[in-house]
Design a protein around this motif. Structure first.
Motif, PDB file in Angstrom:
ATOM      1  N   THR A 188     -13.698  -9.773-117.914  1.00  0.00           N
ATOM      2  CA  THR A 188     -13.747 -10.259-119.285  1.00  0.00           C
ATOM      3  C   THR A 188     -12.936 -11.541-119.390  1.00  0.00           C
ATOM      4  O   THR A 188     -11.968 -11.726-118.646  1.00  0.00           O
ATOM      5  N   PRO A 273     -11.749 -17.385-129.388  1.00  0.00           N
ATOM      6  CA  PRO A 273     -12.732 -16.351-129.676  1.00  0.00           C
ATOM      7  C   PRO A 273     -12.182 -14.983-129.282  1.00  0.00           C
ATOM      8  O   PRO A 273     -11.167 -14.893-128.606  1.00  0.00           O
ATOM      9  N   PHE A 275     -12.483 -11.973-126.831  1.00  0.00           N
ATOM     10  CA  PHE A 275     -12.963 -12.008-125.437  1.00  0.00           C
ATOM     11  C   PHE A 275     -14.317 -11.309-125.287  1.00  0.00           C
ATOM     12  O   PHE A 275     -14.720 -10.491-126.107  1.00  0.00           O
ATOM     13  N   ASN A 321      -7.901 -16.083-120.799  1.00  0.00           N
ATOM     14  CA  ASN A 321      -7.423 -14.699-120.749  1.00  0.00           C
ATOM     15  C   ASN A 321      -8.437 -13.904-119.953  1.00  0.00           C
ATOM     16  O   ASN A 321      -9.642 -13.996-120.210  1.00  0.00           O
TER      17      ASN A 321
HETATM   18  P1  ADP Z   1      -1.979 -14.980-127.754  1.00  0.00           P
HETATM   19  O1  ADP Z   1      -0.648 -14.418-127.956  1.00  0.00           O
HETATM   20  O2  ADP Z   1      -2.062 -15.826-126.526  1.00  0.00           O
HETATM   21  O3  ADP Z   1      -2.576 -15.646-128.962  1.00  0.00           O
HETATM   22  P2  ADP Z   1      -3.930 -12.842-128.131  1.00  0.00           P
HETATM   23  O4  ADP Z   1      -3.607 -11.402-128.010  1.00  0.00           O
HETATM   24  O5  ADP Z   1      -4.194 -13.380-129.479  1.00  0.00           O
HETATM   25  O6  ADP Z   1      -2.842 -13.677-127.376  1.00  0.00           O
HETATM   26  O7  ADP Z   1      -5.206 -13.073-127.239  1.00  0.00           O
HETATM   27  C1  ADP Z   1      -5.611 -14.325-126.833  1.00  0.00           C
HETATM   28  C2  ADP Z   1      -6.998 -14.192-126.258  1.00  0.00           C
HETATM   29  O8  ADP Z   1      -7.036 -13.166-125.275  1.00  0.00           O
HETATM   30  C3  ADP Z   1      -8.087 -13.852-127.262  1.00  0.00           C
HETATM   31  O9  ADP Z   1      -9.189 -14.672-127.018  1.00  0.00           O
HETATM   32  C4  ADP Z   1      -8.379 -12.413-126.925  1.00  0.00           C
HETATM   33  O10 ADP Z   1      -9.683 -12.034-127.300  1.00  0.00           O
HETATM   34  C5  ADP Z   1      -8.217 -12.436-125.425  1.00  0.00           C
HETATM   35  N1  ADP Z   1      -8.128 -11.107-124.817  1.00  0.00           N
HETATM   36  C6  ADP Z   1      -7.568 -10.001-125.313  1.00  0.00           C
HETATM   37  N2  ADP Z   1      -7.788  -8.949-124.488  1.00  0.00           N
HETATM   38  C7  ADP Z   1      -8.511  -9.412-123.434  1.00  0.00           C
HETATM   39  C8  ADP Z   1      -9.070  -8.818-122.260  1.00  0.00           C
HETATM   40  N3  ADP Z   1      -8.931  -7.538-121.984  1.00  0.00           N
HETATM   41  N4  ADP Z   1      -9.761  -9.620-121.420  1.00  0.00           N
HETATM   42  C9  ADP Z   1      -9.911 -10.918-121.673  1.00  0.00           C
HETATM   43  N5  ADP Z   1      -9.413 -11.527-122.755  1.00  0.00           N
HETATM   44  C10 ADP Z   1      -8.721 -10.786-123.633  1.00  0.00           C
END
Ligand code: ADP
Ligand code: MG
Length: 694
Positions: A188, A273, A275, A321
């Motif tokens: 993802t 967005p 993920f 991410n």
């Molecule tokens: P930040 O503190 O960096 O803003 P967030 O929790 O808001 O962190 O997440 C940032 C990004 O990581 C978002 O696009 C979110 O959808 C993505 N994300 C969260 N979980 C996963 C996952 N399991 N795999 C890939 N991306 C993820």
């Protein structure tokens, strides 16, 4: 407007398929999408027909195979649905064959020598795992792009292959832990996208922005980002209107745009967005970048995606991410709550650590470009050294495993994998320092070295492949062992002992880290030219070939393309700089000097006693700068011509070592002259106008 109604309105998604397709067809298509089964032509015909009818309802007249050549942007060739009838009319048709496979003259796309022009035709092949959509009156079908011999000419093909490779190995590991249900593991990705918005009026005055996407000149404005008043600041009405429309456009295309805010530099913003499966996330990020630019124009703005549009303020990156998830919805980088889940988590974590340490060179290559060189290591983005942040808590746990010592959160004796429950370690807030290139953030890794313009496919291809490789070595070792708990424990322990050097929780911007990283034997490849040769190191070729992600010739061709792209980018910048100096800056400064000289003469005509120190000093200083500009522009031209005669790595080196420094030097003269020249003479928009006048 009801968001739930517009969301995905332009997408041929599962809900639409279910509604428009006969039950059997829908089932077969779903099987293809979820299990990667190939699609029968009669089913493809039915799907194509339904897609066409749906697209026509949405106003589409054309279809295109939408693909991602090696240019970081998408390509599309539009064909209309019309088929002439005998009575002089037309009917609208779209066959399964046209849906599944397209032919494309590939000769104008970069191929790195994979394809001779005599066999220039390539083909595009439908990727049913990413939904078709309607964009500007055209039905867009996400496709892979290959040469006639099946060699990948795009970014999607290797990405899909790498996801397959990871799935295969991850499932083997899950079976060891007794999981028999999971059929696939997908990776993802959630790419956070940074960008700048500038007023189109000011953009249009600058050839450097037009040709290079970044300013090659420009003295700093009196104000930069030092007040730290932009990050998360209230949105200006114009920016707010832009973001609102952008969200709506993205939602229509089924992109889960979630977060938007101002970034550190003035005029800099971010969109993140939710993920998604990696190949969909990659497609969506391409769409996002395209739509960002389009919507900006409707607001009299230009969206700059370049990694470093302005010197002296932060550039733009893309945080990727990344995690792995089962088809039953379990995030494999989530620590879990039971000893068994914990052991499984630590094994997957160890695989990532091993992979990133062993293939740090390829991680660096995956984000390398001329533009990103201006960011990495510039104390605004992670350094060029690849390291992993785990947070103090998780690192302490791993160290107690390595050393066989007790861990303070674990009561009973020594920390033993698969026996103890890991203490809760909350998402580590200390990571707000943002200086780590690859940070574990609770249940995923955040790869922060990516540049803002680049496709996110490349870093994900690398991550998927190298983690697949580590998992394979684990599965080979663990399959058939008697005591799995013990064996897993030992494996994690050994991995950590061997690869802990790549873990670093401190300040990645500091000079101490550079020295420390060197002691640890980590690579510090500060420029693209230094990084790219990693691609053709035998160990790196081997891992991609072994997992069927790239053939050796595919890797070598990509190496050639990246070198060429580097040289071309710097060459265009050099030519633009020379053009601006000769045709804009020199004439403008001369005009000012000429008027100053007239003033001196006029004053002297009135009386020799009238002081003219200001004018005379300015004339002298500016004349010094114009002479230096003139001379340096000539030298730059000569250096560019000399570099153009070379090829491959030699050429890229020449551009880096001789052309770039002269561009830098030229810039200092222009910028010095800018601060001395009256506004009305200055021929292009200034940093103040670009950064503060939206
Ligand atoms: P930040 O503190 O960096 O803003 P967030 O929790 O808001 O962190 O997440 C940032 C990004 O990581 C978002 O696009 C979110 O959808 C993505 N994300 C969260 N979980 C996963 C996952 N399991 N795999 C890939 N991306 C993820
Ligand atoms: Mg983030």
């Amino acid at each position: 407007m009801k968001i739930a109604e517009i969301f995905g309105s332009e997408v041929f998604n599962e809900a639409v398929m279910k509604e428009k397709l006969p039950k059997e067809t829908y089932k077969a298509l779903k099987k293809t999408i979820h299990d990667g089964k190939s699609l029968d032509i009669t089913i493809a015909n039915t799907v194509a027909n339904a897609m066409k009818d749906w697209a026509i309802e949405k106003g589409a007249t054309h279809y295109t195979h939408w693909f991602q050549p090696m240019t970081n942007i998408t390509a599309e060739k539009h064909d209309s649905f019309i088929v002439p009838t005998e009575d002089g009319h037309v009917i609208m048709e779209f066959s399964g064959k046209e849906l599944i496979k397209g032919e494309s003259d590939a000769s104008s796309f970069p191929s790195g020598g994979l394809r001779d022009t005599c066999e220039a035709r390539g083909y595009t092949a439908w990727d049913p795992t990413s939904c078709a959509f309607v964009k500007d009156g055209t039905l867009c079908i996400p496709t892979a792009f290959c040469s006639y011999n099946g060699e990948a000419l795009d970014k999607k093909t290797p990405l899909l292959r790498s996801m397959e490779a990871l799935s295969k190995q991850a499932v083997r590991i899950l079976r060891l832990f007794g999981n028999e249900n999971v059929k696939r593991v997908t990776t993802t990705a959630g790419p956070e996208q940074e960008y700048f918005l500038v007023d189109k009026k000011y953009y249009d005055e600058r050839k450097d922005l037009l040709y290079c996407g970044r300013t090659l000149f420009g003295a700093p404005a009196p104000k930069g980002q030092e007040m730290e008043d932009h990050y998360f600041g209230a949105l200006k009405p114009r920016v707010c209107a832009y973001m609102k429309e952008l969200d709506e456009e993205l939602w229509k295309m089924g992109v889960h745009a979630k977060t938007k805010h101002n970034e550190a530099a003035p005029a800099q913003h971010e969109l993140a967005p939710i993920f998604n499966t990696t190949n969909v996330a990659v497609d969506h990020n391409q769409l996002t970048m395209e739509i960002m630019k389009k919507v900006a124009l409707r607001h009299g703005l230009v969206c700059l995606l370049h990694e470093k549009p302005f010197a002296g303020v932060n550039g733009s990156g893309k945080h990727n991410n990344w995690s792995m998830s089962t088809d039953t919805g379990v995030n494999l980088l989530d620590p879990g709550k039971t000893p068994a889940e914990n052991a499984q988590f630590l094994l997957f974590l160890a695989a990532v650590i091993k992979a990133v340490d062993k293939y740090q060179g390829m991680m660096r290559v995956s984000v390398a470009s001329a533009a990103n060189d201006h960011r990495l290591g510039a104390a605004e983005a992670p350094p060029a050294i690849v390291s992993i942040f785990l947070g103090d808590e998780l690192q302490a746990i791993l160290e107690s495993i390595i050393n066989g010592t007790a861990y303070h959160g674990v009561d009973a004796g020594k920390m033993k994998l698969g026996v103890h429950v890991l203490p809760d370690f909350p998402k580590d807030n200390t990571d707000r320092n943002r200086t780590s290139p690859f940070a574990f953030t609770g249940n995923k890794f955040e790869f922060r070295m990516l540049g803002s313009t680049a496709s996110v496919a490349d870093p994900n291809v690398v991550l998927n492949t190298i983690v697949a490789d580590a998992l394979e070595s684990y599965a080979d070792r663990l399959e058939g062992v008697e005591d799995l708990t013990d064996a897993v424990h030992e494996l994690v322990r050994k991995t950590m002992r061997d690869h802990m050097r790549v873990v670093f929780n401190g300040n990645g911007y500091s000079d101490e880290w550079k020295a420390e990283a060197e002691r640890r034997g980590l690579l510090n490849l500060t420029s693209t030219v230094d990084a790219l040769p990693q691609m053709i190191e035998q160990k790196n070729i081997d891992v991609f070939v072994k997992h069927g992600v790239y053939s050796e010739s595919e890797i070598r061709s990509r190496y050639e393309i990246l070198l060429e792209n580097y040289s071309k980018a710097v060459n265009i910048e050099a030519l633009t700089a020379i053009d601006m100096v000769r045709k804009e800056y020199l004439p403008a400064i001369s005009a000012y000097v000429s008027d100053l000289s007239d003033t001196v003469l006029a004053k002297k005509g009135v009386s020799e006693a009238i002081p003219c120190t200001a004018e005379i000093t300015l004339i002298a200083k500016l004349s010094k700068y114009t002479d230096a500009m003139f001379k340096t522009a000539d030298e730059l031209e000569a250096a560019g011509k000399a570099a153009a005669k070379l090829s491959g790595l030699d050429q890229a080196k020449a551009f880096r070592e001789t052309v770039l420094p002269l561009m830098e030097e030229l810039r200092t003269y222009v910028d010095s002259a800018e601060v001395l020249t009256a506004d009305e003479y200055w021929p292009v928009s200034t940093y103040g106008e670009l950064l503060f006048k939206v």
